[in-house]
Structures are given as C-alpha cells and as structure tokens.
Scaffold this motif. Structure first.
Motif: not given
Length: 477
Positions: A355-361, A373-374
């Motif tokens: 979720x953090x990576x999606x938030x940044x992406x 992928x996320x």
C-alpha cells in the motif's frame, strides 16, 4: 431422504468417515459460494458506466456495493441461527434460488432503484452462503486439516471477487452491463442440481434456537447507520454526520451489551475473550476493509485518472486473481504445518509495504504493469489474512466454533462495506479540496487522500500481527 449427522458422535469429524463423500460435498458448497462471491465485485468496474447509464453520483452508485455488503453483514447473525432451524439441503436451495431471483431483477432493471433492489435480494443470498460454507468446513474437517481446507475457501473468497473486475471489464466493453447478472444464472442453476442430487446429510444439528428480535433490529440500525454515515460523510454537514455516527454507535454498544445478557445470544461475543481469536479477527477486518476499498477505488482511478478502458482495468486486476489462486492453498498448508504466526505476521507487513508503494506510485501517468504487480502483492497479503482466520477459530473450543464463525461472517462484510464507503467518501472530499487544472488532477488528489487512510489501517494490522502466537494444540502437534 435427509440424514442427520451427530457431530458429538465418536467419529466426530465427517472427513474421518470413509463413507462420507467429503470432496463432492465441499465442492457442492464451493460452487454456489464461488459464484455468489464473484458477484460481490462484478459491479466494481461497471460503476462509472452505471453512473452515466442512470445519471447518479459517485456516492449514490457505490451503494450497489456498500448496500449489498451492509445488508449481508446485518443479516448474517440471523442466518447463522437459521442453519440450526432448517435442513442443510433445503437452506442451500433457498439460498441459491434467492441468488437467481436477485440476478434476474438486476439483469432486467429499468432504473437504478430496481437495480439496487436486485442487489439487496442477492445480499440476502450471500448472507446465507457464508455461514453455510464456514460451518460445513468446521463440521467436516478436524483442526489439523482445516488450514488446507480453508486455503481453498480463501481462494474462493479472494479469487472470485478479484476475478470479478476482469470479467466485468470485458463484458462491459464487448456486451452490456446487464450480462454481468445474466451470465451467472446458469452456473447457479447447475449448483442447485448438484445440491439436490448429492447433499443428503445435515451439517448442523436442528435445535431451533430462539432468534432475539431486538438484537436483530439493533444490529441493522447500528451497523447500517455506521455504513450510511461513512458513505455520506462528504455530503453531510458536520453536525448531522456526528449525530448519525453517535446514534449508530449507541445502537452497536446496546447490541453488544445485550448479547452478554441473553441466554441464547444472536451473536456470542464471548469468543472475543480468547486473545488469538480476537487478534486474528482484527487483522482479518483490516484486510477486508482495505481490499474492498481498493477494489472500488482502483477502477475509478484507472478509468477517470489514467483514462483507460474497462477491459484494460480488468486486465490490470487479473494478476491478483492468479496470484491468489496459487497462494491460497499454499498458505493453508503453511498454517497447518507452522501455525498462524507464520501466515499472519508476514501478511500484515506485506500488506503495509504494498500500500505504501502504491501510495507513492499513483500519478496521472502511472505504469500499469507496476500497478498490477503491487495490487497482486496486496491481494496475496489479504489471502494470507483470510487463511489466518483459521488460526483464530482453532484457538476456540469446539462448542464455540459456530459462534466464532458467526462473528467472523457478520463482521467481514460490514468491514468491507465500511472500506468501500470510506474510501469513496474520502476520495470525494479530496477531489473538492484545492484548485485543480483538470478533473483528472482532482480525482488523483482524492485517491491520494484515500491511500493515506489505507496506510494507517495497514499499520494498525501490523501492530496486531506482532502479538500472534501459536495455539496450544499447535505447540503439542
């Protein structure tokens, strides 16, 4: 002729009886529940299409999802008791029949009100499906085999909803949204034939427990008010929103207190005194909240920010289905061999990281490959959390299994409904705070607001995961 299976007999579990057709009965339960659950998220990708079709707002159209989940959650305590009122085969056939009726209403709906009515009929069916399946697993399998069996259930619970958007996108672009409902009917009719032919045992003792009417009313008003307030908070005034939420919480607290006072509670909340059950359920609720919130938000993000088609949206979400179908059985076996800590603790951290990576992406030009992928990674973490509910159920004594199942199957759809409504509500607020050059930029801001809340909930799940320990029977296994 329907036979009664006495769960207190020396054989104890039906899977240990070589004369019992375990795989066939479980498959019969699965097929109905699979298509019932597939229908949960079949509409998610279609929401933007239905907004245009019926000229309704974002907060109105999402009631096709949150209203479904809310009614399902509100009715589940009652349906959990109905299992002990009627023969299993009759109850399953009623459940499947309601699904067919609801699907017919939706497929032929002339306006939004009829479409919502059809979804409510389907919700009654879904409320029956879940306790029937869960109770069946607990009756059929002994504790040391439940993780593997629950892995297959998890695959159905997660793959079916994850597969829904993929199929939905293709059907909407190639056919018409009405086919979303019509195409599921033949499968449910097949399930009805299999049920009639092969299910010839009762999976629960017919005890006809008293169903407390006041508890039922308090459940509907309390949880219903919470979901309604959550879904409308961006449109309500601050004072009205606060009033609705306070009154709803009073009903929920009244409902909870009443359960401890009743000799036969509608929902036996004493199961929460068992710590490992309590922690497993809290992690599960966080996972359901996040999964359904993301399932509703992702199609809005991809179609309104990235400006891609419903079919492409479905294809972006498809790897999640594949990943879950592979991971769920493996996670079930891992739980049987290593215990709940090996499943639940990693699940919470993977959930947070994804979720953090999606938030940044998330951006106006996000890579769809990275997005896919996320989302798949997050979906696998949710599968692990659902499989981990077996850890909580195993921590309960056998007499408490039906009550633990009833609690889980009641709270899951309510958590999912809250997730869907709060994600959309926060997104709606984010769209209207600030000045934006394009509608895309406004929607993207709303998405970022929702993701901030998602990361906070995932952090809470990680905290609960730190306290998961092996159960007594695992320590001696």
């Amino acid at each position: 002729m329907t036979h009664h299976v006495d769960s207190s007999s020396p054989s104890e579990y039906l899977a240990d009886n070589p004369q019992f057709p375990t795989k066939l009965i479980v498959f019969t339960l699965f097929i109905g529940a699979f298509f019932g659950y597939l229908n949960d998220t079949l509409l998610n990708v279609a929401l933007p299409t239905l907004m245009n079709e019926f000229q309704v707002s974002k907060t109105t159209v999402q009631w096709l999802v949150t209203g479904f989940l809310l009614l399902m959650g509100a009715l589940t305590p009652i349906t959990a008791s109905l299992i002990q009122w009627f023969p299993t085969r009759r109850l399953i056939l009623i459940t499947q029949g309601l699904f067919v009726v609801g699907s017919l209403i939706c497929a032929t709906a002339p306006n939004f009100a009829f479409l919502l009515l059809g979804r409510m009929v389907q919700a009654v069916s879904a409320a029956l499906f879940v306790p029937l399946l869960m109770n069946g697993i607990l009756t059929i399998y002994p504790p040391h085999k439940r993780g593997t069996a629950m892995g297959l259930v998890t695959m159905m619970f997660t793959v079916a909803p994850a597969l829904g958007p993929t199929l939905s996108g293709m059907i909407i672009d190639e056919l018409n949204w009405r086919y979303l409902f019509g195409l599921t009917i033949p499968f449910m009719l097949v399930a009805m034939i299999l049920t009639t032919k092969f299910l010839n045992v009762n999976l629960s003792e017919i005890t006809r427990p008293k169903i407390d009417l006041l508890s039922s009313i308090l459940s509907v008003l309390g949880f219903g008010g919470l979901v309604y307030g959550s879904s409308q908070f961006s449109a309500l005034s601050g004072s009205l929103f606060t009033l609705i939420m306070l009154i709803s919480l009073i009903f929920v607290i009244w409902f909870a207190k009443r359960q401890f006072q009743l000799e036969t509670p509608l929902l036996n909340l004493r199961v929460f005194k068992v710590r490992q059950f309590r922690l497993s359920v809290l992690i599960l609720l966080c996972a359901y909240f996040l999964f359904m919130g993301m399932e509703v938000m992702m199609p809005m993000y991809t179609q309104q920010v990235l400006l891609i088609s419903a079919t492409t949206t479905g294809l972006i979400l498809m790897p999640a289905s594949i990943a879950q179908s592979i991971a769920a059985p493996v996670l079930g076996v891992l739980l049987d061999k290593k215990g709940g800590r090996w499943v639940l603790l990693p699940a919470t951290f993977v959930l947070l990281i994804s979720l953090i990576l999606m938030w940044l992406l998330f951006d106006i030009q996000t890579s769809t490959l990275a997005l896919s992928a996320l989302f798949a990674l997050m979906a696998v973490a949710v599968s692990a959390a659902i499989t981990g509910e077996t850890h909580g159920l195993n921590a309960l004594g056998k007499p408490l299994h039906p009550h633990g199942t009833a609690v889980i199957t009641t709270l899951n759809p309510i958590a999912a409904a809250l997730g869907a409504s709060i994600f959309v509500g926060v997104m709606n607020i984010g769209e209207h705070i600030g000045t934006f050059a394009t509608p895309q930029a406004a929607t993207l801001n709303g998405v970022h607001w929702s993701m901030t809340g998602a990361v906070a909930v995932a952090t809470l799940a990680c905290y609960f995961g730190l306290f998961i320990r092996r159960n007594v029977h695992e320590l001696h296994g």
